[in-house]
Enzyme design. Sequence first.
Site, PDB file in Angstrom:
ATOM      1  N   PHE A   7       0.849  -1.201   0.000  1.00  0.00           N
ATOM      2  CA  PHE A   7       0.000   0.000   0.000  1.00  0.00           C
ATOM      3  C   PHE A   7       0.882   1.249   0.000  1.00  0.00           C
ATOM      4  O   PHE A   7       0.755   2.132   0.821  1.00  0.00           O
ATOM      5  CB  PHE A   7      -0.936  -0.047   1.219  1.00  0.00           C
ATOM      6  CG  PHE A   7      -2.218   0.728   1.040  1.00  0.00           C
ATOM      7  CD1 PHE A   7      -3.032   0.544  -0.075  1.00  0.00           C
ATOM      8  CD2 PHE A   7      -2.623   1.647   2.002  1.00  0.00           C
ATOM      9  CE1 PHE A   7      -4.219   1.258  -0.227  1.00  0.00           C
ATOM     10  CE2 PHE A   7      -3.814   2.361   1.865  1.00  0.00           C
ATOM     11  CZ  PHE A   7      -4.601   2.164   0.742  1.00  0.00           C
ATOM     12  N   VAL A  10       2.105   2.947  -5.771  1.00  0.00           N
ATOM     13  CA  VAL A  10       1.355   2.212  -6.804  1.00  0.00           C
ATOM     14  C   VAL A  10       0.095   1.589  -6.195  1.00  0.00           C
ATOM     15  O   VAL A  10      -0.996   1.652  -6.772  1.00  0.00           O
ATOM     16  CB  VAL A  10       2.240   1.135  -7.478  1.00  0.00           C
ATOM     17  CG1 VAL A  10       1.418   0.279  -8.435  1.00  0.00           C
ATOM     18  CG2 VAL A  10       3.402   1.770  -8.215  1.00  0.00           C
ATOM     19  N   GLY A  11       0.225   1.014  -5.003  1.00  0.00           N
ATOM     20  CA  GLY A  11      -0.912   0.352  -4.351  1.00  0.00           C
ATOM     21  C   GLY A  11      -2.062   1.316  -4.103  1.00  0.00           C
ATOM     22  O   GLY A  11      -3.233   0.981  -4.320  1.00  0.00           O
ATOM     23  N   VAL A 133       7.088  -5.367 -16.400  1.00  0.00           N
ATOM     24  CA  VAL A 133       8.035  -4.920 -17.428  1.00  0.00           C
ATOM     25  C   VAL A 133       7.492  -3.689 -18.139  1.00  0.00           C
ATOM     26  O   VAL A 133       6.324  -3.663 -18.550  1.00  0.00           O
ATOM     27  CB  VAL A 133       8.288  -6.050 -18.462  1.00  0.00           C
ATOM     28  CG1 VAL A 133       9.305  -5.607 -19.506  1.00  0.00           C
ATOM     29  CG2 VAL A 133       8.766  -7.320 -17.776  1.00  0.00           C
ATOM     30  N   THR A 137       3.592  -1.106 -20.414  1.00  0.00           N
ATOM     31  CA  THR A 137       3.500  -0.943 -21.871  1.00  0.00           C
ATOM     32  C   THR A 137       3.521  -2.373 -22.405  1.00  0.00           C
ATOM     33  O   THR A 137       4.441  -3.131 -22.080  1.00  0.00           O
ATOM     34  CB  THR A 137       4.713  -0.120 -22.389  1.00  0.00           C
ATOM     35  OG1 THR A 137       4.640   1.177 -21.810  1.00  0.00           O
ATOM     36  CG2 THR A 137       4.711  -0.009 -23.900  1.00  0.00           C
ATOM     37  N   GLY A 187       9.213   9.193  -7.201  1.00  0.00           N
ATOM     38  CA  GLY A 187       8.745   7.854  -6.837  1.00  0.00           C
ATOM     39  C   GLY A 187       8.991   6.816  -7.918  1.00  0.00           C
ATOM     40  O   GLY A 187       8.354   5.758  -7.913  1.00  0.00           O
ATOM     41  N   GLU A 190      13.391   2.577  -7.319  1.00  0.00           N
ATOM     42  CA  GLU A 190      13.004   1.539  -6.362  1.00  0.00           C
ATOM     43  C   GLU A 190      13.271   2.059  -4.946  1.00  0.00           C
ATOM     44  O   GLU A 190      14.142   2.925  -4.760  1.00  0.00           O
ATOM     45  CB  GLU A 190      13.830   0.274  -6.603  1.00  0.00           C
ATOM     46  CG  GLU A 190      13.596  -0.403  -7.940  1.00  0.00           C
ATOM     47  CD  GLU A 190      12.175  -0.914  -8.115  1.00  0.00           C
ATOM     48  OE1 GLU A 190      11.597  -1.460  -7.161  1.00  0.00           O
ATOM     49  OE2 GLU A 190      11.631  -0.751  -9.216  1.00  0.00           O
ATOM     50  N   LYS A 205      13.866  -7.571 -15.323  1.00  0.00           N
ATOM     51  CA  LYS A 205      12.914  -7.470 -16.444  1.00  0.00           C
ATOM     52  C   LYS A 205      13.368  -8.339 -17.622  1.00  0.00           C
ATOM     53  O   LYS A 205      12.541  -8.987 -18.284  1.00  0.00           O
ATOM     54  CB  LYS A 205      12.781  -6.003 -16.857  1.00  0.00           C
ATOM     55  CG  LYS A 205      12.035  -5.173 -15.811  1.00  0.00           C
ATOM     56  CD  LYS A 205      12.196  -3.688 -16.026  1.00  0.00           C
ATOM     57  CE  LYS A 205      11.417  -2.884 -14.988  1.00  0.00           C
ATOM     58  NZ  LYS A 205      11.822  -1.476 -14.913  1.00  0.00           N
ATOM     59  N   GLY A 286       6.085   4.718 -13.518  1.00  0.00           N
ATOM     60  CA  GLY A 286       5.050   5.669 -13.117  1.00  0.00           C
ATOM     61  C   GLY A 286       3.944   4.955 -12.374  1.00  0.00           C
ATOM     62  O   GLY A 286       3.579   3.833 -12.730  1.00  0.00           O
TER      63      GLY A 286
HETATM   64  N1  HSE Z   1      12.372   1.467 -10.794  1.00  0.00           N
HETATM   65  C1  HSE Z   1      11.723   1.013 -11.975  1.00  0.00           C
HETATM   66  C2  HSE Z   1      12.229   1.780 -13.177  1.00  0.00           C
HETATM   67  C3  HSE Z   1      10.229   1.176 -11.806  1.00  0.00           C
HETATM   68  O1  HSE Z   1      12.899   2.793 -12.964  1.00  0.00           O
HETATM   69  O2  HSE Z   1      11.985   1.390 -14.306  1.00  0.00           O
HETATM   70  C4  HSE Z   1       9.407   0.524 -12.881  1.00  0.00           C
HETATM   71  O3  HSE Z   1       9.685  -0.844 -12.987  1.00  0.00           O
END
Ligand code: HSE
Length: 304
Positions: A7, A10-11, A133, A137, A187, A190, A205, A286
Amino acid sequence: MILLFGFGGVGRTYAELLYQKTSLRLCAVFDSGGGVAKKECFSWGEVKELLKTARGSVSKSGLGKAVSPDEALDYCQVIVDVSPPNYETGEPSLSLYKKAAAKGLAVVTANKAPLALAFREVAYKRLFYKATVMAGTPLIDLLRGLKPQEVVKIRGILNGSTNYVLTRVYKDGVSFEDAVREAKEMGILEPDPRLDLEGVDPAAKLVIIANTLGHGVTLKDVERRPLQPMGPVTRYLAIADFTAGKAVVEPVRLPPDDQIHVDYTMNAVEIITDVNTILLKGKGAGRKETAYVLLNDTIKAVEA
Ligand code: HSE
């Protein structure tokens, strides 16, 4: 019906969109401090109260009943995982997915770590992971649509935060340190920024992409060189050469006319198959973008 596991940014965006855009409802919400659940699901008014709680304190909200994830699995149908990645063990998500699979529940995830560490263990029919990933998109959907073409090579900019940093440095003349601070404030880095800056995130990814194509690659198979500005125009590339059996994440100076050259939080990937070369570009980091794709996967999970 939905157990939201995580939470943070993104949550919370996902929770809002779920109630605005669908008739699906949350029956449990967990963060780093515990969780609350309500068998008959939380109303929008209650979710608005949850959205007011500080990070890590939904269990103190006074809403619903304090529960463990195991208890909530008894009455939730879909688990949506937006918890931070743990690249050491994949936990607690890894165990949660296994329990969910044993109960036949669907899992929708944006958390790359369990898949990067143990794709074959967790990727069962009802695991939906498009959001892991390119912030959704729809590369994963595209890759699934290519059979029986054979993908021989993938080359891409798969990390939005480092691409943002590099664009700020080379296009806007901002210092590397300031650009990293901006990415943190937005944000998109990570929670542990080293995961982006040392290439663990794009490597994860790449592993998920490779496994989607049937290659049993894990994180330790990907060579990683940390990000460092190497002159204009450095980009942080993730490359998997399936013919040579090699996967690498490294900073590279891109020629200006290279077609995967994108700026800011955009991602780009070039997919070279035995019959075609395909280019896909889109926002790669995002909260909103990721939350929308999680929503799409949630709707699929409910219908499946
Ligand atoms: N930290 C990741 C990035 C977030 O910068 O792509 C999205 O996966």
